[in-house]
Design a protein around this motif. Sequence first.
Motif, PDB file in Angstrom:
ATOM      1  N   TYR A  47       0.832  -1.206   0.000  1.00  0.00           N
ATOM      2  CA  TYR A  47       0.000   0.000   0.000  1.00  0.00           C
ATOM      3  C   TYR A  47       0.871   1.264   0.000  1.00  0.00           C
ATOM      4  O   TYR A  47       0.668   2.174  -0.793  1.00  0.00           O
ATOM      5  N   CYS A  67     -11.426   2.902  -2.078  1.00  0.00           N
ATOM      6  CA  CYS A  67     -11.655   2.852  -0.628  1.00  0.00           C
ATOM      7  C   CYS A  67     -12.409   4.098  -0.149  1.00  0.00           C
ATOM      8  O   CYS A  67     -12.047   5.229  -0.502  1.00  0.00           O
ATOM      9  N   CYS A  98      -9.578   6.104   2.217  1.00  0.00           N
ATOM     10  CA  CYS A  98      -8.366   6.738   1.669  1.00  0.00           C
ATOM     11  C   CYS A  98      -8.451   7.038   0.180  1.00  0.00           C
ATOM     12  O   CYS A  98      -7.616   7.771  -0.354  1.00  0.00           O
ATOM     13  N   CYS A 119     -10.323  -0.566   2.143  1.00  0.00           N
ATOM     14  CA  CYS A 119      -9.138  -1.337   1.772  1.00  0.00           C
ATOM     15  C   CYS A 119      -8.499  -1.995   2.997  1.00  0.00           C
ATOM     16  O   CYS A 119      -8.742  -1.594   4.139  1.00  0.00           O
ATOM     17  N   CYS A 147      -6.591   0.365   5.381  1.00  0.00           N
ATOM     18  CA  CYS A 147      -7.434   1.166   6.287  1.00  0.00           C
ATOM     19  C   CYS A 147      -8.031   0.307   7.397  1.00  0.00           C
ATOM     20  O   CYS A 147      -8.239   0.791   8.515  1.00  0.00           O
TER      21      CYS A 147
HETATM   22 ZN    ZN Z   1      -8.097   2.757   2.349  1.00  0.00          ZN
END
Ligand code: ZN
Length: 265
Positions: A107, A236, A239, A250, A253
């Motif tokens: 990520y 997401c 984010c 996601c 998160c």
């Molecule tokens: Zn996220």
Amino acid sequence: MIEQIVKKTVEKYKLFTKEEKILVAVSGGKDSLAVADVLNRLGYDIHLLHIDLEISDFSEESKRVVEQFAKGRNLKLELIKVTDYGVRIEKVPPRPVCAVCGTVKRYLTNRYAVENGFDVLVTGHTMDDEIVFFLNNIRSGNFEYISKQKPIIPGSEKIVRKTKPLFFVSDEEIKEYVKENGVEIVKSVCPYSKGNTQTPVKTFVESLPAEYKRDLARNIAKLSEKFETKKEWRYCKICGYPTSSKDGICSFCKIKKYFERKEKV
Ligand code: ZN
Ligand code: SF4
């Protein structure tokens, strides 16, 4: 020898050009430092990114090795710490610690590359890694993951193009390269690597002759095309980065939320 294989892979699969802005994710281990060293020698415009996992002495040594590497070659290096993004490398039930680590690294590298306008991300995945993933994907029936087993994975909105210049280079060849070229690598091992279930498979793959593995890797790359599916990305809700999660949040998160809740307790 490995310079020639990397050069051929970059050209044949059109991974990137000398005009593009290339981000290389470096951990301090032999694979990522070898690929960065080779690309630098071949004259590509590379920038390094190191994610400080903040795992005790292991991370301290990794950071020091990467800093020395960058300094010795006059390369730009960005260091980011996982805690600055609200996460830690720990078990987040039901995810084991290495799954958390993998999610966080994937990520953060993608997000850093997107936010800083990089054309492409380079990772240090080797031929041995790809064969091990392949066997594990077959074993678990995760055939859709085979679609990612190729030297280049195109990007899309908020997803940077990912490339693997070491796709046809074995671990053994990398060990020789770092030794011959005096590339200092991290010596200590991550404390979480103990009991890694991949070790016996990795040992088996390592024992295969390099040319046999290159044939396998070539055909895995061909086979990956057959597993390609048109993936519908969601973004997401927290984010804004891509996720395949049905609830629209996601994995990163979700991990972050876990630590936020833990801190409140
Ligand atoms: Zn996220
Ligand atoms: Fe991350 Fe350590 Fe697991 Fe490797 S062994 S994935 S560095 S936690």
